[in-house]
Design an enzyme around this catalytic site. Structure first.
Site, PDB file in Angstrom:
ATOM      1  N   ARG A  24      12.142  -5.589   4.510  1.00  0.00           N
ATOM      2  CA  ARG A  24      11.917  -4.169   4.187  1.00  0.00           C
ATOM      3  C   ARG A  24      12.940  -3.290   4.919  1.00  0.00           C
ATOM      4  O   ARG A  24      13.308  -3.528   6.062  1.00  0.00           O
ATOM      5  CB  ARG A  24      10.513  -3.743   4.618  1.00  0.00           C
ATOM      6  CG  ARG A  24      10.321  -2.237   4.458  1.00  0.00           C
ATOM      7  CD  ARG A  24       8.886  -1.804   4.582  1.00  0.00           C
ATOM      8  NE  ARG A  24       8.263  -2.232   5.815  1.00  0.00           N
ATOM      9  CZ  ARG A  24       6.970  -2.132   6.045  1.00  0.00           C
ATOM     10  NH1 ARG A  24       6.171  -1.633   5.129  1.00  0.00           N
ATOM     11  NH2 ARG A  24       6.456  -2.543   7.177  1.00  0.00           N
ATOM     12  N   LYS A  62       0.825  -1.213   0.000  1.00  0.00           N
ATOM     13  CA  LYS A  62       0.000   0.000   0.000  1.00  0.00           C
ATOM     14  C   LYS A  62       0.863   1.269   0.000  1.00  0.00           C
ATOM     15  O   LYS A  62       0.635   2.191  -0.775  1.00  0.00           O
ATOM     16  CB  LYS A  62      -0.922   0.028   1.246  1.00  0.00           C
ATOM     17  CG  LYS A  62      -1.779  -1.218   1.429  1.00  0.00           C
ATOM     18  CD  LYS A  62      -2.600  -1.171   2.701  1.00  0.00           C
ATOM     19  CE  LYS A  62      -1.822  -1.080   3.990  1.00  0.00           C
ATOM     20  NZ  LYS A  62      -1.037  -2.277   4.356  1.00  0.00           N
ATOM     21  N   ARG A  65      -8.813   0.851   9.669  1.00  0.00           N
ATOM     22  CA  ARG A  65      -8.381  -0.517   9.983  1.00  0.00           C
ATOM     23  C   ARG A  65      -9.501  -1.285  10.679  1.00  0.00           C
ATOM     24  O   ARG A  65      -9.380  -2.495  10.893  1.00  0.00           O
ATOM     25  CB  ARG A  65      -7.198  -0.487  10.953  1.00  0.00           C
ATOM     26  CG  ARG A  65      -5.922   0.067  10.404  1.00  0.00           C
ATOM     27  CD  ARG A  65      -5.167  -1.047   9.799  1.00  0.00           C
ATOM     28  NE  ARG A  65      -3.791  -1.271  10.108  1.00  0.00           N
ATOM     29  CZ  ARG A  65      -2.757  -0.540   9.762  1.00  0.00           C
ATOM     30  NH1 ARG A  65      -2.915   0.623   9.209  1.00  0.00           N
ATOM     31  NH2 ARG A  65      -1.541  -0.938   9.975  1.00  0.00           N
ATOM     32  N   ARG A 122      12.366  -1.031  10.368  1.00  0.00           N
ATOM     33  CA  ARG A 122      11.372  -0.589  11.353  1.00  0.00           C
ATOM     34  C   ARG A 122      11.383  -1.542  12.539  1.00  0.00           C
ATOM     35  O   ARG A 122      11.469  -2.757  12.351  1.00  0.00           O
ATOM     36  CB  ARG A 122       9.967  -0.604  10.711  1.00  0.00           C
ATOM     37  CG  ARG A 122       9.619   0.687  10.036  1.00  0.00           C
ATOM     38  CD  ARG A 122       8.336   0.661   9.246  1.00  0.00           C
ATOM     39  NE  ARG A 122       7.200  -0.011   9.826  1.00  0.00           N
ATOM     40  CZ  ARG A 122       5.992  -0.072   9.246  1.00  0.00           C
ATOM     41  NH1 ARG A 122       5.779   0.511   8.067  1.00  0.00           N
ATOM     42  NH2 ARG A 122       4.997  -0.708   9.811  1.00  0.00           N
ATOM     43  N   ARG A 154       1.128  -8.711  13.814  1.00  0.00           N
ATOM     44  CA  ARG A 154       0.435  -7.742  12.945  1.00  0.00           C
ATOM     45  C   ARG A 154      -0.458  -8.456  11.935  1.00  0.00           C
ATOM     46  O   ARG A 154      -1.564  -8.004  11.627  1.00  0.00           O
ATOM     47  CB  ARG A 154       1.456  -6.862  12.206  1.00  0.00           C
ATOM     48  CG  ARG A 154       2.100  -5.831  13.124  1.00  0.00           C
ATOM     49  CD  ARG A 154       3.365  -5.250  12.542  1.00  0.00           C
ATOM     50  NE  ARG A 154       3.184  -4.564  11.292  1.00  0.00           N
ATOM     51  CZ  ARG A 154       4.168  -4.360  10.407  1.00  0.00           C
ATOM     52  NH1 ARG A 154       5.399  -4.781  10.660  1.00  0.00           N
ATOM     53  NH2 ARG A 154       3.924  -3.722   9.297  1.00  0.00           N
TER      54      ARG A 154
HETATM   55  P1  AP5 Z   1       5.002  -1.545   1.698  1.00  0.00           P
HETATM   56  O1  AP5 Z   1       4.546  -0.767   0.515  1.00  0.00           O
HETATM   57  O2  AP5 Z   1       5.864  -0.847   2.692  1.00  0.00           O
HETATM   58  O3  AP5 Z   1       3.758  -2.270   2.381  1.00  0.00           O
HETATM   59  P2  AP5 Z   1       2.521  -1.710   3.190  1.00  0.00           P
HETATM   60  O4  AP5 Z   1       1.293  -2.391   2.673  1.00  0.00           O
HETATM   61  O5  AP5 Z   1       2.517  -0.213   3.204  1.00  0.00           O
HETATM   62  O6  AP5 Z   1       2.861  -2.316   4.619  1.00  0.00           O
HETATM   63  P3  AP5 Z   1       3.023  -1.677   6.064  1.00  0.00           P
HETATM   64  O7  AP5 Z   1       3.763  -2.667   6.894  1.00  0.00           O
HETATM   65  O8  AP5 Z   1       3.600  -0.290   6.033  1.00  0.00           O
HETATM   66  O9  AP5 Z   1       1.567  -1.630   6.509  1.00  0.00           O
HETATM   67  P4  AP5 Z   1       1.051  -1.705   7.895  1.00  0.00           P
HETATM   68  O10 AP5 Z   1      -0.355  -1.510   7.577  1.00  0.00           O
HETATM   69  O11 AP5 Z   1       1.339  -2.833   8.758  1.00  0.00           O
HETATM   70  O12 AP5 Z   1       1.900  -0.569   8.671  1.00  0.00           O
HETATM   71  P5  AP5 Z   1       1.583   0.945   8.974  1.00  0.00           P
HETATM   72  O13 AP5 Z   1       2.840   1.695   8.857  1.00  0.00           O
HETATM   73  O14 AP5 Z   1       0.372   1.398   8.243  1.00  0.00           O
HETATM   74  O15 AP5 Z   1       5.762  -2.844   1.136  1.00  0.00           O
HETATM   75  C1  AP5 Z   1       6.283  -3.825   2.032  1.00  0.00           C
HETATM   76  C2  AP5 Z   1       7.620  -4.362   1.468  1.00  0.00           C
HETATM   77  O16 AP5 Z   1       7.383  -5.044   0.234  1.00  0.00           O
HETATM   78  C3  AP5 Z   1       8.643  -3.255   1.149  1.00  0.00           C
HETATM   79  O17 AP5 Z   1       9.926  -3.741   1.459  1.00  0.00           O
HETATM   80  C4  AP5 Z   1       8.491  -3.047  -0.363  1.00  0.00           C
HETATM   81  O18 AP5 Z   1       9.712  -2.613  -0.931  1.00  0.00           O
HETATM   82  C5  AP5 Z   1       8.101  -4.447  -0.841  1.00  0.00           C
HETATM   83  N1  AP5 Z   1       7.169  -4.378  -1.974  1.00  0.00           N
HETATM   84  C6  AP5 Z   1       6.132  -3.511  -2.159  1.00  0.00           C
HETATM   85  N2  AP5 Z   1       5.490  -3.763  -3.306  1.00  0.00           N
HETATM   86  C7  AP5 Z   1       6.128  -4.840  -3.855  1.00  0.00           C
HETATM   87  C8  AP5 Z   1       5.918  -5.588  -5.069  1.00  0.00           C
HETATM   88  N3  AP5 Z   1       4.918  -5.288  -5.924  1.00  0.00           N
HETATM   89  N4  AP5 Z   1       6.751  -6.645  -5.301  1.00  0.00           N
HETATM   90  C9  AP5 Z   1       7.772  -6.960  -4.428  1.00  0.00           C
HETATM   91  N5  AP5 Z   1       7.999  -6.281  -3.280  1.00  0.00           N
HETATM   92  C10 AP5 Z   1       7.204  -5.237  -3.010  1.00  0.00           C
HETATM   93  O19 AP5 Z   1       1.154   0.833  10.513  1.00  0.00           O
HETATM   94  C11 AP5 Z   1       2.109   0.495  11.526  1.00  0.00           C
HETATM   95  C12 AP5 Z   1       1.382   0.388  12.861  1.00  0.00           C
HETATM   96  O20 AP5 Z   1       0.749   1.653  13.197  1.00  0.00           O
HETATM   97  C13 AP5 Z   1       0.245  -0.637  12.925  1.00  0.00           C
HETATM   98  O21 AP5 Z   1       0.719  -1.946  13.192  1.00  0.00           O
HETATM   99  C14 AP5 Z   1      -0.599  -0.070  14.075  1.00  0.00           C
HETATM  100  O22 AP5 Z   1      -0.021  -0.353  15.331  1.00  0.00           O
HETATM  101  C15 AP5 Z   1      -0.501   1.444  13.855  1.00  0.00           C
HETATM  102  N6  AP5 Z   1      -1.588   1.969  12.999  1.00  0.00           N
HETATM  103  C16 AP5 Z   1      -1.457   2.553  11.770  1.00  0.00           C
HETATM  104  N7  AP5 Z   1      -2.651   2.910  11.296  1.00  0.00           N
HETATM  105  C17 AP5 Z   1      -3.567   2.540  12.226  1.00  0.00           C
HETATM  106  C18 AP5 Z   1      -4.988   2.617  12.301  1.00  0.00           C
HETATM  107  N8  AP5 Z   1      -5.723   3.156  11.318  1.00  0.00           N
HETATM  108  N9  AP5 Z   1      -5.602   2.122  13.411  1.00  0.00           N
HETATM  109  C19 AP5 Z   1      -4.890   1.590  14.412  1.00  0.00           C
HETATM  110  N10 AP5 Z   1      -3.539   1.477  14.421  1.00  0.00           N
HETATM  111  C20 AP5 Z   1      -2.892   1.954  13.331  1.00  0.00           C
END
Ligand code: AP5
Length: 211
Positions: free
Chosen positions: A125, A14, A89, A158, A169
């Site tokens: 990552r 995403k 979420r 991270r 997660r």
């Molecule tokens: P990447 O694009 O970074 O993936 P992502 O879907 O953004 O994954 P995240 O881990 O950032 O999502 P998340 O939802 O757990 O974390 P967030 O920061 O939102 O890609 C992942 C990897 O794959 C990278 O290395 C990339 O290079 C590679 N990649 C990408 N596309 C690819 C492809 N097509 N082919 C091959 N490789 C590829 O949230 C973190 C924490 O914050 C949560 O756990 C929670 O505690 C809190 N939080 C955030 N938002 C909320 C909410 N709304 N409510 C409650 N808690 C929240």
């Protein structure tokens, strides 16, 4: 406002896609994960509250998140095309967005990726310490080695990308996801994309869906 929400498991890509869309200049990207990491870095009250939840792989409470996103969206012009990455979420978060004036969701895009790929994507990552750009040690390495190819910042892992927290997660995601898909399917706003594909191919598909 035109609001698109990106749904999908941690590691489904995403953030990678949302950042590329924002670079076109036509979309504003709001990542709640990035906002929380910035709040932790700044030592703010929200950051202090969020840190323990994030480091355990749990969701930050809905009340904190709803206020955070409402503040971010409140002063935007009505012509804004916003991509919300990581919000909502939970169904209460989705409801709050739809009920607040001017922030009803236009479309929800679900990034479908086989579970078997996610652990490798997340544990491999690396992100830029300065600008947050994501890389992957195998799949998307930086052309500048250990540095960010955009801004020269140092690449780091991270704290919540270690395998134990990643597993938690993914469990938390599975607990909420069906209800959220049902919510957007019910209002005919749900689109699905197969996110097990090359980054550029996905970007073209998304641009098609966002036309
Ligand atoms: P990447 O694009 O970074 O993936 P992502 O879907 O953004 O994954 P995240 O881990 O950032 O999502 P998340 O939802 O757990 O974390 P967030 O920061 O939102 O890609 C992942 C990897 O794959 C990278 O290395 C990339 O290079 C590679 N990649 C990408 N596309 C690819 C492809 N097509 N082919 C091959 N490789 C590829 O949230 C973190 C924490 O914050 C949560 O756990 C929670 O505690 C809190 N939080 C955030 N938002 C909320 C909410 N709304 N409510 C409650 N808690 C929240």
């Amino acid at each position: 406002m035109d609001i698109t929400v990106f749904l999908g498991a941690p590691g489904s890509g995403k953030g990678t896609q949302a950042k590329k869309l924002a670079e076109t200049g036509n979309f504003q990207h709001f990542s709640t994960g990035d906002m929380l990491r910035a709040a932790i870095h700044a030592g703010s009250e929200v950051g202090l509250k969020a840190k323990e939840f994030i480091n355990r792989g749990e969701l930050v409470p809905d009340g904190v998140m709803i206020e955070l996103i409402a503040n971010a969206l409140s002063k935007l012009p009505s012509s804004t095309r916003a991509i919300l990455d990581g919000f909502p979420r939970t169904v209460p978060q989705a409801n709050a967005l739809d009920k607040s004036p001017g922030t009803a969701v236009t479309r929800a895009i679900f990034f479908e990726v086989p579970n078997s790929l996610l652990i490798d994507r997340l544990t491999g990552r690396r992100i830029c310490e300065k600008c947050g750009q994501p890389y992957h040690v195998k799949f998307l390495p930086s052309s500048a080695g250990e540095k960010c190819e955009r801004c020269g910042g140092k690449l780091i892992q991270r704290p919540d990308d270690n395998e134990n927290v990643v597993r938690r997660r993914l469990e938390v995601f599975a607990e909420q996801n069906d209800q959220l898909l049902h919510y957007y399917d019910g209002s005919k706003k749900l689109r699905r994309i197969n996110a097990d594909a090359a980054v550029d191919k996905l970007q073209s598909q998304l641009l098609g869906l966002l036309k």
